[in-house]
Write a protein that holds these residues in place. Structure first.
Motif, PDB file in Angstrom:
ATOM      1  N   LEU A  37       6.121 -10.880   3.812  1.00  0.00           N
ATOM      2  CA  LEU A  37       5.561 -11.130   5.145  1.00  0.00           C
ATOM      3  C   LEU A  37       5.647  -9.880   6.019  1.00  0.00           C
ATOM      4  N   LEU A  38       6.734  -9.119   5.868  1.00  0.00           N
ATOM      5  CA  LEU A  38       6.860  -7.873   6.635  1.00  0.00           C
ATOM      6  C   LEU A  38       5.771  -6.876   6.218  1.00  0.00           C
ATOM      7  N   ILE A  39       5.503  -6.833   4.919  1.00  0.00           N
ATOM      8  CA  ILE A  39       4.468  -5.909   4.426  1.00  0.00           C
ATOM      9  C   ILE A  39       3.092  -6.305   4.980  1.00  0.00           C
ATOM     10  N   VAL A  40       2.826  -7.607   4.981  1.00  0.00           N
ATOM     11  CA  VAL A  40       1.536  -8.095   5.490  1.00  0.00           C
ATOM     12  C   VAL A  40       1.389  -7.736   6.976  1.00  0.00           C
ATOM     13  N   GLU A  41       2.489  -7.890   7.707  1.00  0.00           N
ATOM     14  CA  GLU A  41       2.476  -7.574   9.140  1.00  0.00           C
ATOM     15  C   GLU A  41       2.245  -6.078   9.361  1.00  0.00           C
ATOM     16  N   LEU A  42       2.964  -5.290   8.583  1.00  0.00           N
ATOM     17  CA  LEU A  42       2.882  -3.830   8.710  1.00  0.00           C
ATOM     18  C   LEU A  42       1.487  -3.322   8.368  1.00  0.00           C
ATOM     19  N   GLU A  43       0.901  -3.884   7.339  1.00  0.00           N
ATOM     20  CA  GLU A  43      -0.386  -3.399   6.835  1.00  0.00           C
ATOM     21  C   GLU A  43      -1.576  -4.119   7.439  1.00  0.00           C
ATOM     22  N   GLN A  44      -1.268  -5.220   8.150  1.00  0.00           N
ATOM     23  CA  GLN A  44      -2.346  -6.020   8.749  1.00  0.00           C
ATOM     24  C   GLN A  44      -3.386  -6.455   7.722  1.00  0.00           C
ATOM     25  N   ARG A  45      -2.923  -6.776   6.528  1.00  0.00           N
ATOM     26  CA  ARG A  45      -3.812  -7.359   5.511  1.00  0.00           C
ATOM     27  C   ARG A  45      -2.970  -8.109   4.493  1.00  0.00           C
ATOM     28  N   SER A  46      -3.616  -8.953   3.719  1.00  0.00           N
ATOM     29  CA  SER A  46      -2.885  -9.795   2.774  1.00  0.00           C
ATOM     30  C   SER A  46      -2.345  -8.980   1.609  1.00  0.00           C
ATOM     31  N   VAL A  47      -1.354  -9.533   0.924  1.00  0.00           N
ATOM     32  CA  VAL A  47      -0.796  -8.859  -0.261  1.00  0.00           C
ATOM     33  C   VAL A  47      -1.921  -8.631  -1.279  1.00  0.00           C
ATOM     34  N   GLU A  48      -2.779  -9.626  -1.406  1.00  0.00           N
ATOM     35  CA  GLU A  48      -3.905  -9.520  -2.336  1.00  0.00           C
ATOM     36  C   GLU A  48      -4.794  -8.322  -1.980  1.00  0.00           C
ATOM     37  N   ASP A  49      -5.105  -8.174  -0.691  1.00  0.00           N
ATOM     38  CA  ASP A  49      -5.950  -7.047  -0.265  1.00  0.00           C
ATOM     39  C   ASP A  49      -5.239  -5.710  -0.456  1.00  0.00           C
ATOM     40  N   ILE A  50      -3.927  -5.691  -0.227  1.00  0.00           N
ATOM     41  CA  ILE A  50      -3.190  -4.431  -0.416  1.00  0.00           C
ATOM     42  C   ILE A  50      -3.271  -4.020  -1.892  1.00  0.00           C
ATOM     43  N   PHE A  51      -3.044  -4.977  -2.791  1.00  0.00           N
ATOM     44  CA  PHE A  51      -3.132  -4.672  -4.224  1.00  0.00           C
ATOM     45  C   PHE A  51      -4.527  -4.148  -4.563  1.00  0.00           C
ATOM     46  N   ARG A  52      -5.547  -4.822  -4.022  1.00  0.00           N
ATOM     47  CA  ARG A  52      -6.911  -4.460  -4.397  1.00  0.00           C
ATOM     48  C   ARG A  52      -7.326  -3.123  -3.795  1.00  0.00           C
ATOM     49  N   GLU A  53      -6.972  -2.918  -2.524  1.00  0.00           N
ATOM     50  CA  GLU A  53      -7.487  -1.729  -1.842  1.00  0.00           C
ATOM     51  C   GLU A  53      -6.595  -0.510  -2.016  1.00  0.00           C
ATOM     52  N   LYS A  54      -5.288  -0.719  -2.166  1.00  0.00           N
ATOM     53  CA  LYS A  54      -4.391   0.439  -2.231  1.00  0.00           C
ATOM     54  C   LYS A  54      -3.630   0.530  -3.544  1.00  0.00           C
ATOM     55  N   GLU A  56      -1.115  -1.408  -6.797  1.00  0.00           N
ATOM     56  CA  GLU A  56       0.247  -1.945  -6.908  1.00  0.00           C
ATOM     57  C   GLU A  56       1.324  -0.899  -6.593  1.00  0.00           C
ATOM     58  N   PRO A  57       1.192   0.377  -7.059  1.00  0.00           N
ATOM     59  CA  PRO A  57       2.266   1.335  -6.752  1.00  0.00           C
ATOM     60  C   PRO A  57       2.486   1.510  -5.246  1.00  0.00           C
ATOM     61  N   TYR A  58       1.398   1.451  -4.477  1.00  0.00           N
ATOM     62  CA  TYR A  58       1.528   1.565  -3.027  1.00  0.00           C
ATOM     63  C   TYR A  58       2.342   0.384  -2.491  1.00  0.00           C
ATOM     64  N   PHE A  59       1.995  -0.823  -2.967  1.00  0.00           N
ATOM     65  CA  PHE A  59       2.731  -2.023  -2.546  1.00  0.00           C
ATOM     66  C   PHE A  59       4.205  -1.904  -2.928  1.00  0.00           C
ATOM     67  N   ARG A  60       4.474  -1.454  -4.154  1.00  0.00           N
ATOM     68  CA  ARG A  60       5.870  -1.359  -4.621  1.00  0.00           C
ATOM     69  C   ARG A  60       6.648  -0.337  -3.799  1.00  0.00           C
ATOM     70  N   GLY A  61       5.960   0.723  -3.375  1.00  0.00           N
ATOM     71  CA  GLY A  61       6.612   1.740  -2.538  1.00  0.00           C
ATOM     72  C   GLY A  61       7.052   1.127  -1.217  1.00  0.00           C
ATOM     73  N   LEU A  62       6.142   0.361  -0.606  1.00  0.00           N
ATOM     74  CA  LEU A  62       6.476  -0.296   0.676  1.00  0.00           C
ATOM     75  C   LEU A  62       7.613  -1.290   0.491  1.00  0.00           C
ATOM     76  N   GLU A  63       7.539  -2.030  -0.612  1.00  0.00           N
ATOM     77  CA  GLU A  63       8.549  -3.053  -0.899  1.00  0.00           C
ATOM     78  C   GLU A  63       9.938  -2.403  -0.977  1.00  0.00           C
ATOM     79  N   SER A  64      10.019  -1.286  -1.697  1.00  0.00           N
ATOM     80  CA  SER A  64      11.315  -0.601  -1.845  1.00  0.00           C
ATOM     81  C   SER A  64      11.785  -0.035  -0.515  1.00  0.00           C
ATOM     82  N   ARG A  65      10.837   0.532   0.237  1.00  0.00           N
ATOM     83  CA  ARG A  65      11.228   1.118   1.522  1.00  0.00           C
ATOM     84  C   ARG A  65      11.775   0.045   2.453  1.00  0.00           C
TER      85      ARG A  65
END
Ligand code: S3P
Length: 177
Positions: A37-54, A56-65
């Motif tokens: 939920l924090l990632i969705v808030e930070l990125e202003q888009r759904s987890v699905e959209d983050i995976f598609r547009e940026k 998985e490694p980008y998502f995993r980087g945010l998750e770890s941070r």
């Protein structure tokens, strides 16, 4: 009792980490934070959209941070994503700063819960044979989930009963809310 360590809820998709975490927050008065939920808030888009547009490694980087940042605090309930335990560094941070609770769910129950029309979309399953992918991911990840300090079964149980078991198992002070 003053809980200083964080409590991290880990486990596979649809294990109930977000719902149980929220209820546990209400029961204990501890703040609940959910990494997805924090990632969705930070990125202003759904987890699905983050995976598609940026990707998985980008998502995993945010998750770890975010996990690292959250773990500088204490006495919080942290809802992890199903894949948070994959990175060595994340597991090290979890071990050091959190009491980890594995919300265990069976393959059959995951498939049933994912069919719920209200369930969030899971990008790792998108367009694939869900039963095959769930089987493969669960088999690969169980050894990591199993490193948790506590294991709580969730199959066929309500959010309330799972949250209550965590309160008792971890000796948390319940504020009745
Ligand atoms: C993932 C699980 C999701 C989300 C992302 C990746 C995974 O969280 O972090 O889609 O790798 O299992 P939930 O476990 O809350 O579904």
């Amino acid at each position: 009792m003053l809980v200083e360590k964080n409590i991290a809820l880990i486990g596979f998709m649809a294990a109930g980490k977000t719902h149980v975490g929220r209820r546990l927050g209400e029961r204990t008065g501890m703040p609940f934070v959910d990494i997805d939920l924090l990632i969705v808030e930070l990125e202003q888009r759904s987890v699905e959209d983050i995976f598609r547009e940026k990707g998985e490694p980008y998502f995993r980087g945010l998750e770890s941070r975010l996990l690292g940042e959250l773990c500088r605090g204490q006495s919080q309930i942290i809802g992890c994503g199903g894949g948070t335990i994959l990175a060595d560094e994340n597991r090290r941070v979890l071990r050091q700063h959190c009491d980890t609770v594995w919300l265990r769910v069976s393959e059959a129950q995951v498939l049933r819960r994912l069919e719920d029309p209200g369930a969030p979309r899971r990008p790792l399953l998108e367009g694939l044979d869900a039963s095959r992918v769930v089987h493969e991911l669960l088999t690969a990840r169980e050894p990591y989930y199993a490193q948790a300090d506590h294991v709580v079964e969730t199959d066929g149980r309500t959010v309330e009963s799972v949250a209550e078991e965590i309160v008792v198992r971890l000796g948390l002070a319940a504020v009745d809310r």
